[in-house]
Design a protein around this motif. Structure first.
Motif, PDB file in Angstrom:
ATOM      1  N   ARG A   7       0.988  -1.258  -0.157  1.00 49.92           N
ATOM      2  CA  ARG A   7       0.083  -0.106  -0.103  1.00 49.92           C
ATOM      3  C   ARG A   7       0.784   1.444   0.070  1.00 49.92           C
ATOM      4  NH1 ARG A   7      -2.475  -1.246   4.164  1.00 49.92           N
ATOM      5  NH2 ARG A   7      -1.659   0.324   5.781  1.00 49.92           N
ATOM      6  N   ARG A   8       1.826   1.268   0.926  1.00 48.66           N
ATOM      7  CA  ARG A   8       2.608   2.421   0.981  1.00 48.66           C
ATOM      8  C   ARG A   8       3.473   2.534  -0.387  1.00 48.66           C
ATOM      9  NH1 ARG A   8       4.338   4.876   5.556  1.00 48.66           N
ATOM     10  NH2 ARG A   8       5.480   6.243   4.130  1.00 48.66           N
ATOM     11  N   LEU A   9       3.907   1.512  -1.176  1.00 51.56           N
ATOM     12  CA  LEU A   9       4.607   1.599  -2.318  1.00 51.56           C
ATOM     13  C   LEU A   9       3.859   2.394  -3.570  1.00 51.56           C
ATOM     14  CD1 LEU A   9       6.693  -1.361  -2.553  1.00 51.56           C
ATOM     15  CD2 LEU A   9       7.488   0.717  -2.321  1.00 51.56           C
ATOM     16  N   ILE A  10       2.503   1.789  -3.513  1.00 50.36           N
ATOM     17  CA  ILE A  10       1.368   2.277  -4.207  1.00 50.36           C
ATOM     18  C   ILE A  10       1.182   3.958  -3.924  1.00 50.36           C
ATOM     19  CG2 ILE A  10      -1.144   2.203  -5.049  1.00 50.36           C
ATOM     20  CD1 ILE A  10      -0.830  -0.764  -4.571  1.00 50.36           C
ATOM     21  N   GLU A  11       1.229   4.206  -2.817  1.00 50.72           N
ATOM     22  CA  GLU A  11       0.923   5.525  -2.241  1.00 50.72           C
ATOM     23  C   GLU A  11       2.227   6.309  -2.795  1.00 50.72           C
ATOM     24  OE1 GLU A  11       0.194   5.389   1.761  1.00 50.72           O
ATOM     25  OE2 GLU A  11      -1.545   4.981   1.487  1.00 50.72           O
ATOM     26  N   SER A  12       3.330   5.904  -2.604  1.00 52.16           N
ATOM     27  CA  SER A  12       4.539   6.628  -3.144  1.00 52.16           C
ATOM     28  C   SER A  12       4.540   6.821  -4.529  1.00 52.16           C
ATOM     29  CB  SER A  12       5.826   5.820  -2.735  1.00 52.16           C
ATOM     30  OG  SER A  12       5.741   5.561  -1.476  1.00 52.16           O
ATOM     31  N   PHE A  13       4.166   5.734  -5.257  1.00 50.22           N
ATOM     32  CA  PHE A  13       4.129   5.840  -6.931  1.00 50.22           C
ATOM     33  C   PHE A  13       3.143   7.270  -7.195  1.00 50.22           C
ATOM     34  CE2 PHE A  13       2.379   4.857 -10.851  1.00 50.22           C
ATOM     35  CZ  PHE A  13       3.437   4.779 -11.814  1.00 50.22           C
ATOM     36  N   PHE A  14       1.980   7.081  -6.531  1.00 47.77           N
ATOM     37  CA  PHE A  14       0.855   8.235  -6.751  1.00 47.77           C
ATOM     38  C   PHE A  14       1.768   9.527  -6.477  1.00 47.77           C
ATOM     39  CE2 PHE A  14      -2.474  10.828  -5.243  1.00 47.77           C
ATOM     40  CZ  PHE A  14      -3.334  10.953  -6.556  1.00 47.77           C
ATOM     41  N   VAL A  15       2.177   9.863  -5.411  1.00 46.84           N
ATOM     42  CA  VAL A  15       2.689  10.883  -5.091  1.00 46.84           C
ATOM     43  C   VAL A  15       3.909  11.403  -6.008  1.00 46.84           C
ATOM     44  CG1 VAL A  15       4.183  12.274  -3.424  1.00 46.84           C
ATOM     45  CG2 VAL A  15       2.420  10.706  -2.610  1.00 46.84           C
ATOM     46  N   LEU A  16       4.575  10.280  -6.541  1.00 52.24           N
ATOM     47  CA  LEU A  16       5.756  10.545  -7.268  1.00 52.24           C
ATOM     48  C   LEU A  16       4.961  11.023  -8.806  1.00 52.24           C
ATOM     49  CD1 LEU A  16       8.444   7.957  -7.034  1.00 52.24           C
ATOM     50  CD2 LEU A  16       8.680  10.256  -7.042  1.00 52.24           C
ATOM     51  N   ALA A  17       3.888  10.593  -8.971  1.00 53.70           N
ATOM     52  CA  ALA A  17       3.164  10.955 -10.305  1.00 53.70           C
ATOM     53  C   ALA A  17       2.814  12.523 -10.257  1.00 53.70           C
ATOM     54  CB  ALA A  17       2.085   9.998 -10.758  1.00 53.70           C
ATOM     55  N   VAL A  18       1.939  12.516  -8.899  1.00 55.32           N
ATOM     56  CA  VAL A  18       1.487  14.019  -8.931  1.00 55.32           C
ATOM     57  C   VAL A  18       2.710  15.073  -8.834  1.00 55.32           C
ATOM     58  CG1 VAL A  18       0.381  15.572  -7.253  1.00 55.32           C
ATOM     59  CG2 VAL A  18      -0.710  13.251  -7.827  1.00 55.32           C
ATOM     60  N   MET A  19       3.860  14.783  -8.338  1.00 53.79           N
ATOM     61  CA  MET A  19       5.052  15.653  -8.300  1.00 53.79           C
ATOM     62  C   MET A  19       5.771  15.757  -9.536  1.00 53.79           C
ATOM     63  SD  MET A  19       5.297  17.132  -5.236  1.00 53.79           S
ATOM     64  CE  MET A  19       6.909  17.763  -5.614  1.00 53.79           C
ATOM     65  N   SER A  20       5.332  14.896 -10.281  1.00 52.70           N
ATOM     66  CA  SER A  20       6.219  15.018 -11.537  1.00 52.70           C
ATOM     67  C   SER A  20       5.545  15.972 -12.696  1.00 52.70           C
ATOM     68  CB  SER A  20       6.197  13.651 -12.493  1.00 52.70           C
ATOM     69  OG  SER A  20       4.864  12.827 -12.578  1.00 52.70           O
ATOM     70  N   LEU A  21       4.067  15.798 -12.435  1.00 50.85           N
ATOM     71  CA  LEU A  21       3.289  16.891 -13.147  1.00 50.85           C
ATOM     72  C   LEU A  21       3.482  18.244 -12.571  1.00 50.85           C
ATOM     73  CD1 LEU A  21       0.989  17.452 -14.918  1.00 50.85           C
ATOM     74  CD2 LEU A  21      -0.446  16.876 -13.302  1.00 50.85           C
ATOM     75  N   VAL A  22       3.579  18.526 -11.373  1.00 56.24           N
ATOM     76  CA  VAL A  22       3.617  19.866 -10.660  1.00 56.24           C
ATOM     77  C   VAL A  22       5.085  20.255 -11.245  1.00 56.24           C
ATOM     78  CG1 VAL A  22       3.910  20.829  -8.590  1.00 56.24           C
ATOM     79  CG2 VAL A  22       2.186  19.387  -8.744  1.00 56.24           C
TER      80      VAL A  22
END
Length: 315
Positions: A7-22
């Protein structure tokens, strides 16, 4: 535990995706682009040639479409080429990430080696002259700006005493010579980090010393050393671990300034040069690696909680 890690790895991947867009949007909104730099370096370039180059590199597309194209390439392992170095961005950043890991790792370990014993020692002797001295040094370390501290260290150890080089890096062939180049940046980052950790360690240890289990252990005949090492330290480390995880982000930002001042070829200096030189791919990938470092530090902190306190479970 495995489900929690997944679950934490999935959350980290989501955060990285959002940060990459920002990050991509912020970098894309910066004035100028690589084609503008080409025009500045070649005044004879016509507007038609400039537009053709923008079309080739996709710079004439809306920023979201450019981001989707970059993301599709990134998922296949292609993070683009560096404009400044004419090499793949990943090949540029990985060796320099290793340099920063060495610099930050040495600073972090040295800060822990100083801060944990000093914080515990001050907590066991509250309001004593030693406690006041440790607090004074901790406040001094917190208050000194990293860039000013780095300049003072250069003036003292490189210019006045001549003991250490003012900047640069070793060639990797002589271990002791490389350590001489690392000494000043490690010293600057350690001093900037150790003060805050001492304060948090002292406060957490004082809180632990007031607990009933400490009085019970002393009543059973355990020595002060056994109580501190076996009961106080372990329980006091739980809130401190959270601060240490957050310190990784501060340490990385401090490393950016320190690397620039000492001309140390790490992630901080590379990201700074990439932003100044409009090297979008290197700047974007470097900032994403910095985000990933912070996420991993917080994950390790969460795992450390269950080791320090067996009552904490992630089942």
């Amino acid at each position: 535990m495995l489900s929690y890690l997944a679950r934490r790895l999935i959350e980290s991947f989501f955060v990285l995706a959002v940060m990459s867009l920002v990050i991509y949007a912020l970098i894309g909104l910066m004035p100028g682009d690589p084609i503008d730099i080409m025009i500045f370096s070649d005044p004879e370039m016509t507007p038609a040639e400039a537009e053709r180059l923008r079309a080739i590199y996709g710079l004439d597309q809306p920023i979201f479409e450019r981001y989707l194209a970059w993301l599709g390439n990134a998922l296949t392992g292609d993070f683009g080429y560096s404009r400044l170095y004419n090499q793949p961005a990943l090949d540029i950043l990985l060796p320099r990430l290793g340099n920063t890991v060495i610099l930050m790792g040495l600073s972090f370990l040295l800060a822990l080696a100083i801060a944990l014993p000093a914080g515990i020692y001050a907590a066991t002797r509250p309001q004593s002259p030693v406690d006041h001295a440790i607090n004074l040094l901790a406040f001094a370390g917190i208050s000194v700006p990293p860039f000013w501290l780095a300049i003072l260290l250069i003036i003292l150890f490189a210019v006045t005493l001549g003991w250490l080089p003012a900047g640069g890096m070793g060639d990797g062939r002589d271990f002791w010579a490389d350590l001489r180049y690392l000494a000043l940046p490690v010293m600057a980052l350690t001093i900037a980090t150790v003060g805050g950790v001492i304060r948090f360690m002292r406060a957490a240890a004082l809180e632990a010393l007031r607990q009933d289990y400490v009085r019970t252990a002393l009543a059973k005949g355990l020595s002060g050393r056994q109580v501190v090492l076996g009961h106080v330290l372990r329980n006091a480390m739980i809130p401190v671990v959270t601060i240490l995880a957050l310190q990784m982000g501060n340490l990385f930002s401090g490393a950016l300034i320190t690397e620039q001042i000492f001309a140390y070829l790490g992630m901080g200096k590379t990201i700074y040069d990439a932003v100044i030189g409009n090297d979008y791919n290197v700047a974007l990938l470097g900032l994403l690696l910095a985000t990933l470092t912070t996420l991993l530090a917080n994950l390790l902190a969460d795992l450390a909680y269950s080791w320090l306190d067996p009552r904490i479970s992630y089942q």
